[in-house]
Design an enzyme around this catalytic site. Structure first.
Site, PDB file in Angstrom:
ATOM      1  N   GLU A   1      -7.969  31.673 -28.209  1.00  0.00           N
ATOM      2  CA  GLU A   1      -7.908  32.916 -28.977  1.00  0.00           C
ATOM      3  C   GLU A   1      -6.476  33.265 -29.363  1.00  0.00           C
ATOM      4  O   GLU A   1      -6.228  33.729 -30.485  1.00  0.00           O
ATOM      5  CB  GLU A   1      -8.511  34.075 -28.173  1.00  0.00           C
ATOM      6  CG  GLU A   1      -9.962  33.886 -27.816  1.00  0.00           C
ATOM      7  CD  GLU A   1     -10.182  33.256 -26.446  1.00  0.00           C
ATOM      8  OE1 GLU A   1     -11.208  33.564 -25.833  1.00  0.00           O
ATOM      9  OE2 GLU A   1      -9.329  32.453 -25.993  1.00  0.00           O
TER      10      GLU A   1
ATOM     11  N   CYS B   1      -7.034  37.630 -23.411  1.00  0.00           N
ATOM     12  CA  CYS B   1      -7.430  37.428 -24.804  1.00  0.00           C
ATOM     13  C   CYS B   1      -8.168  38.641 -25.353  1.00  0.00           C
ATOM     14  O   CYS B   1      -7.992  38.998 -26.524  1.00  0.00           O
ATOM     15  CB  CYS B   1      -8.264  36.165 -24.930  1.00  0.00           C
ATOM     16  SG  CYS B   1      -7.287  34.665 -24.603  1.00  0.00           S
TER      17      CYS B   1
END
Length: 171
Positions: free
Chosen positions: A59, A90
């Protein structure tokens, strides 16, 4: 922008291709793509071992690439597709990047920051909440993780066998 199931499936398959890149490097196989107006503007896959950087999650890589593509830290009107439920770090980055929509494949029972352990993306105490969809291609997303851990166990068995052979010359 809402995407049809066919489009969502396509984008998750692209995230799975990213996860495969990690698997080939013996990294935890998580892949991510960020989409805006039907176009992938960011891609990422886990690269912690290769980079020796703890934050090199799929991510984070995809967010960095999308920021560069857009010339903006705000990723408004985007959808993030990721094979596994984002971790706490994330999830925080997704919120900070103002990504409004996340679709993930399989849950993350040990580190999940979206549903499993914490609900960072939907926490009403935070100033940015994210629409979350879960379970897209969940079996495929879980399977690549299972493959990784199975391969890891096999590598450990081989390493133990080699160590034993080297330490016992009469075997």
């Amino acid at each position: 922008m809402p995407y049809s199931l066919e489009e969502q499936t396509y984008f998750m398959q692209e995230a799975l291709k990213e996860a495969e890149k990690s698997l080939q490097k013996a990294e935890i196989p998580i892949g991510c793509v960020i989409v805006k107006d039907g176009e992938i503007i960011g891609r990422g896959h886990n690269a912690r071992e290769e980079s020796n950087q703890a934050i090199m999650h799929a991510e984070m890589m995809a967010i960095n690439e999308a920021n560069a593509h857009e010339g903006n830290w705000r990723l408004l009107d985007t959808t993030l597709f990721v094979t596994i439920e984002p971790c706490v770090m994330c999830s925080g980055a997704i919120g900070l990047a103002r990504i409004p929509h996340v679709i993930y494949g399989a849950s993350n029972q040990k580190f999940g920051g979206v549903d499993s352990l914490y609900q960072i993306l939907t926490d009403e105490r935070l100033n940015h909440r994210v629409q979350v969809e879960r379970g897209l291609l969940a079996a495929d997303c879980a399977n690549i993780m299972q493959t990784f851990f199975r391969q890891g166990r096999e590598r450990k068995k081989i390493a133990k066998h080699l160590i034993k052979e080297q330490s016992d010359p009469f075997d």
